[in-house]
Design an enzyme around this catalytic site. Structure first.
Site, PDB file in Angstrom:
ATOM      1  N   ALA A 174      28.422  -8.527  15.325  1.00 21.46           N
ATOM      2  CA  ALA A 174      29.253  -9.251  16.302  1.00 21.46           C
ATOM      3  C   ALA A 174      29.761 -10.546  15.680  1.00 21.46           C
ATOM      4  CB  ALA A 174      28.435  -9.548  17.568  1.00 21.46           C
TER       5      ALA A 174
ATOM      6  N   ARG B  99      15.867   6.982  26.186  1.00 21.85           N
ATOM      7  CA  ARG B  99      14.734   6.406  25.445  1.00 21.85           C
ATOM      8  C   ARG B  99      13.562   5.971  26.295  1.00 21.85           C
ATOM      9  NH1 ARG B  99      18.171   3.080  21.069  1.00 21.85           N
ATOM     10  NH2 ARG B  99      18.867   4.970  20.047  1.00 21.85           N
TER      11      ARG B  99
END
Ligand code: SIN
Length: 523
Positions: free
Chosen positions: A15, A272
């Site tokens: 980022a 998950r």
């Protein structure tokens, strides 16, 4: 030493780099990282970038998968913006020359990961996507982007109008201050607050503590994702990507019996929080767990990083299985920002894992994080290129005189206590036991100049851990990655409720942006 510039970015993951290369078209940008560019979750990312680039796929499906995996605790407008803009950003990245893996037909090879309804994971170097992406974007940075390694940001500078106007850092040779028109936090997550993690050992949630201590709003801290499969040889040794299961790997017990069959319609590729919880239960019962890779052809070519990791740790892959355990992996919460990275403090921005835009809900969909980094990094930069102006007020507000006074939980004890009490399964008693050992959420910043880097880092670890523990205690339900054994079900009254920390207070809000200076995305 002081540096005055346009923009300072704290952090060196995807980022940060993607924002910097876009911002460099108009601004001078200084990137400061407490380590170097090879130490970040982005660099370690194995799976890839989830994006709708195939004619056979649809952004509506990717949005649906994201919402389902995160149990609908999202800001849906922001999810839509991520998936739709993300598809364009990834296509542009490929067109401009980023080398993704191709299949035998010469088309981009798209992998499958947990909870995705389509093959849509763009990958590079097999399981080295993060490294390839970081190397590629870092290689594109022009000379007006300056990279400062081994500098630890310990205090955000606020001016008399309560705007962010810089940051103080500790270097190997002393102190330094940066004065800037904008400061961007891109410090990543907080996985290393836990004993068993896939993250780098420097991922302590510094950016969250920095922002919180400066007065920024922080939310969703109870949602810590555990990855089901970390290579486990006398401790966690690194990630075994979900892409391995996407390619045919299966969770098995010591006798080779499949673990996930009949447990969830998606089996080994269930979200998950489901798979991590199953692995956790097995291990709590004293049973070892493995991934059977015997059906994956050319494992070494497809997964060179994991193959090396196994060799380095003495795991003989000729018997077709990898010993694994679940470990902390990703923080869905963070500093509240709008789609352009604006936090509740003027001129302070945040992007990537440190930020919370509500796109990951209660459990992030696999490979949506590199997507988030490049997409929101680009969108934030575009916003600043169009709207950025100069800061003129560098009159610093006077220091609040409240230096670190609390006794802090030492690092190793904190990591153990976090795993036992704020890990995969939480309870009121465990969280209370943890909370009494950590600083209160009312902690305010002070003049930290007199403290060592290690002491401040420990303080930041304790602060971020405290936010996680308090939020986990407050949310009396189980949703996504937040599992309470005393509240095992989702509760209607917790649906779309955000636990927000701000200025030493904890509030429960009905909207991510309620009472916040950030703007909500309007489609
Ligand atoms: C993995 O490769 O399993 C991790 C990918 C992710 O966390 O998005």
């Amino acid at each position: 030493m002081n540096i005055s510039t346009d923009i300072v970015i704290i952090g060196g993951g995807i980022a940060a780099l993607e924002a910097a290369r876009n911002l460099s078209r108009r601004f001078h940008v200084h990137i400061i990282t407490k380590s170097d560019l090879t130490v970040s979750s982005s660099y370690k990312a194995q799976g890839g970038i989830a994006a709708v680039i195939s004619a056979d796929d649809d952004t509506a499906l990717h949005i649906q998968d994201t919402l389902k995996a995160g149990e609908y605790h999202h800001h849906e407008g922001n999810v839509k913006a991520l998936i739709e803009n993300g598809a364009s950003v990834v296509k542009e990245l490929l067109q401009e020359g980023f080398q993704a893996d191709h299949n035998e037909d010469g088309e981009i090879s798209l992998g499958l990961e947990g909870a995705h309804s389509k093959h849509r994971i763009v990958h590079a170097g097999g399981d080295a996507t993060g490294k390839n992406l970081v190397d590629y974007i870092a290689g594109e940075l022009p000379p007006n982007v300056y990279i400062h390694t081994y500098e630890f940001a310990y205090e955000l500078l606020l001016n008399s109008a309560h705007e962010c106007c810089g940051v103080r850092v500790k270097t190997n040779s002393g102190e330094k201050s940066y004065f800037a028109s904008y400061v961007i936090l891109a410090t990543g997550g907080a996985g290393a607050l836990y004993e068993c993690t896939s993250n780098c050992e420097t991922s302590y949630g510094d950016g969250i503590a920095l922002a919180y201590l400066a007065g920024a709003s922080v939310t969703d801290m109870e949602f810590v994702q555990f990855h089901p499969s970390l290579l486990y040889v006398n401790g966690a040794r690194g990630l075994v990507s979900e892409a391995v299961r996407g390619a045919g790997g299966k969770f098995v017990d010591v006798n080779g019996k499949p673990i996930m069959d009949g447990k969830h319609p998606l089996g080994d590729l269930a979200p998950r929080h489901i798979t991590a919880y199953e692995m956790y239960k097995m291990r709590e019962n004293g049973q070892e767990v493995f991934i059977d890779i015997s059906r994956i052809k050319s494992f070494e070519q497809k997964f060179p990083t994991i193959h090396n990791l196994c060799s380095q740790n003495g795991v003989d892959l000729s018997n077709g299985r990898i010993p694994i355990a679940p470990g902390s992996h990703f923080l869905m919460g963070g500093v509240i920002t709008d789609l352009y990275g604006q936090t509740s403090i003027p001129r302070l921005f945040a992007v990537g894992e440190v930020a919370c835009t509500g796109v990951h809900g209660a459990n992030r969909l696999a490979s949506n994080s590199l997507l988030e980094g490049i997409t929101f990094g680009t969108m934030m930069a575009t916003y600043l290129l169009e709207n950025g102006d100069n800061q003129h007020n560098f009159i610093l507000r006077s220091d609040i005189d409240s230096p670190i006074s609390e006794s802090l939980l030492p690092k190793v004890l904190l990591q153990k206590a976090m795993l036992s009490n704020a890990g995969i399964v939480r309870s009121k008693e465990g969280l209370q036991k943890l909370i009494v050992q950590l600083p209160g959420i009312t902690s305010k910043t002070g003049n930290l100049r007199g403290y060592s880097k290690e002491r401040i880092e420990l303080y930041f670890m304790n602060i971020t851990a405290s936010l996680i523990a308090h939020a986990a205690q407050e949310r009396t339900e189980s949703r996504g990655a937040h599992i309470r054994n005393d509240y095992p079900m989702k509760a209607n009254h917790w649906q779309k409720r955000w636990i927000v920390f701000e200025q030493g207070k904890m509030n429960v809000r009905n909207d991510l942006y309620e009472c916040n200076q950030t703007k909500s995305y309007v489609n």
